[in-house]
Design a protein around this motif. Structure first.
Motif, PDB file in Angstrom:
ATOM      1  N   SER A   1       4.710   8.853  -4.647  1.00  0.00           N
ATOM      2  CA  SER A   1       4.700   9.747  -5.568  1.00  0.00           C
ATOM      3  C   SER A   1       5.678   9.569  -6.688  1.00  0.00           C
TER       4      SER A   1
ATOM      5  N   PRO B   1      -6.171   8.904  -3.709  1.00  0.00           N
ATOM      6  CA  PRO B   1      -5.924   8.071  -2.502  1.00  0.00           C
ATOM      7  C   PRO B   1      -6.850   7.247  -2.218  1.00  0.00           C
ATOM      8  N   PRO B   2      -6.414   5.861  -1.548  1.00  0.00           N
ATOM      9  CA  PRO B   2      -5.066   5.697  -1.191  1.00  0.00           C
ATOM     10  C   PRO B   2      -3.901   5.179  -2.282  1.00  0.00           C
ATOM     11  N   ALA B   3      -4.322   5.199  -3.441  1.00  0.00           N
ATOM     12  CA  ALA B   3      -3.224   5.029  -4.350  1.00  0.00           C
ATOM     13  C   ALA B   3      -2.458   6.449  -4.924  1.00  0.00           C
ATOM     14  N   LEU B   4      -1.948   6.382  -5.867  1.00  0.00           N
ATOM     15  CA  LEU B   4      -1.342   7.888  -6.153  1.00  0.00           C
ATOM     16  C   LEU B   4      -2.429   8.975  -6.487  1.00  0.00           C
ATOM     17  N   LYS B   5      -1.997   9.926  -5.645  1.00  0.00           N
ATOM     18  CA  LYS B   5      -2.939  11.309  -5.475  1.00  0.00           C
ATOM     19  C   LYS B   5      -2.704  12.102  -6.843  1.00  0.00           C
TER      20      LYS B   5
ATOM     21  N   ARG C   1       0.717  -1.194  -0.093  1.00  0.00           N
ATOM     22  CA  ARG C   1       0.064  -0.124  -0.029  1.00  0.00           C
ATOM     23  C   ARG C   1       0.849   1.362  -0.006  1.00  0.00           C
ATOM     24  N   THR C   2       1.863   1.225   0.830  1.00  0.00           N
ATOM     25  CA  THR C   2       2.783   2.269   0.893  1.00  0.00           C
ATOM     26  C   THR C   2       3.505   2.634  -0.592  1.00  0.00           C
TER      27      THR C   2
ATOM     28  N   SER D   1       1.093   4.149  -3.084  1.00  0.00           N
ATOM     29  CA  SER D   1       0.786   5.498  -2.930  1.00  0.00           C
ATOM     30  C   SER D   1       1.877   6.325  -3.006  1.00  0.00           C
TER      31      SER D   1
ATOM     32  N   PHE E   1       3.994   1.423  -8.679  1.00  0.00           N
ATOM     33  CA  PHE E   1       2.492   2.247  -9.206  1.00  0.00           C
ATOM     34  C   PHE E   1       2.856   1.951 -10.792  1.00  0.00           C
TER      35      PHE E   1
END
Length: 276
Positions: A149, A191-195, A143-144, A147, A157
């Motif tokens: 960048s 969120p909770p993926a890439l914003k 998860r970290t 998310s 990602f």
């Protein structure tokens, strides 16, 4: 001599039985793993006998895979839709979580509802998670990473984003229906993926608004992948100083630049020489 509880003594006996080591070695290894016998034994073999550990992990993962197969007789090396759903539920996941896409990517799932033996075993071996408990333990890190960048091609990602196109693609089709693509963009680019959002620009909202008003029907693989590249650059520099009309962007992204500039009031489409 150290004093151990009955439970700890039992763990030491089990450890020495598995590893044929001295009690002092067993106690040290168990202490470092909070007296978890399974974790301590796995760690011991990983550090002292990698080949044996690899063989053990393969067997354990293959047995776990077998327990979720839908049709063992006709498809012995495949977990189908029902088994995949049951497996994800046992991991404590729901299908609307972005981390599910990351797991399916790590396991090289060919479609959204299918897992292969080779992908399952090789994927979890690479992540060093041979048991369901170990696999659950990898979820926070996944998860970290998802998310983050970072949108580098080697990052989780981008790998997940790229594989999602294959997962979402219907058999025999080469492009995604817009509604399907929008669903996965909402899942992966918020969120909770890439914003995909910066101080002055709600990029994802603008992207969805642009595509829906444009009336586009389908999304090609190139458009899908270049959108991730565009998103990464816009997060690094929201002013779009990196953009050039002479670049090799798909036409819809060229037009999107004009759409965003017009929405932000820093230049309309006409100034960019684009047809909206």
């Amino acid at each position: 001599m150290p004093t151990y509880t009955p439970t700890q003594k039992s763990a030491i006996q089990q450890f020495t039985g598995f590893t044929h080591t001295k009690e002092s070695v067993a106690a040290k290894q168990l202490k470092s793993h909070s007296w978890n016998i399974e974790q301590a034994v796995d760690a011991y073999f990983q550090s002292n006998n990698p080949s044996k550990d690899a063989s053990s992990s393969t067997s354990a993962l293959s047995r776990l895979f077998d327990s979720y197969r839908d049709n063992p007789k006709d498809e012995p090396d495949t977990i189908g839709v029902e088994g995949s759903m049951r497996y994800l539920q046992d991991l404590g996941l729901s299908l609307d979580e972005p981390v599910v896409l990351a797991i399916l990517t790590e396991l090289a799932a060919p479609t959204m509802g299918e897992l292969t033996r080779s992908g399952f075993v090789d994927g979890w071996k690479r992540l060093r998670a041979a048991t369901l408990s170990d696999q659950k333990s990898t979820l926070p890190n996944l998860r970290t990473s998802l998310s983050s960048s970072s949108t580098s091609p080697q990052g989780l990602f981008r790998q997940t984003y790229k594989h999602t196109f294959r997962l979402a693609l219907a058999p025999g089709q080469r492009s995604l229906p817009l509604d399907t693509a929008l669903e996965y963009w909402r899942l992966l680019l918020s969120p909770p993926a890439l914003k995909w959002n910066t101080k002055t620009t709600p990029w994802l909202d603008y992207w969805i608004e642009y595509l829906t008003t444009k009336g586009k029907k389908g999304v090609s693989k190139d458009m899908w992948e270049q959108t991730a590249v565009f998103a990464g650059k816009s997060l690094e520099d929201e002013t779009m100083g990196w953009w050039s009309e002479d670049g090799a962007w798909p036409g819809c992204l060229d037009e999107f630049v004009g759409f965003v500039r017009e929405k932000r009031g820093d230049g309309g489409a006409e100034e960019q020489g684009m047809e909206m």
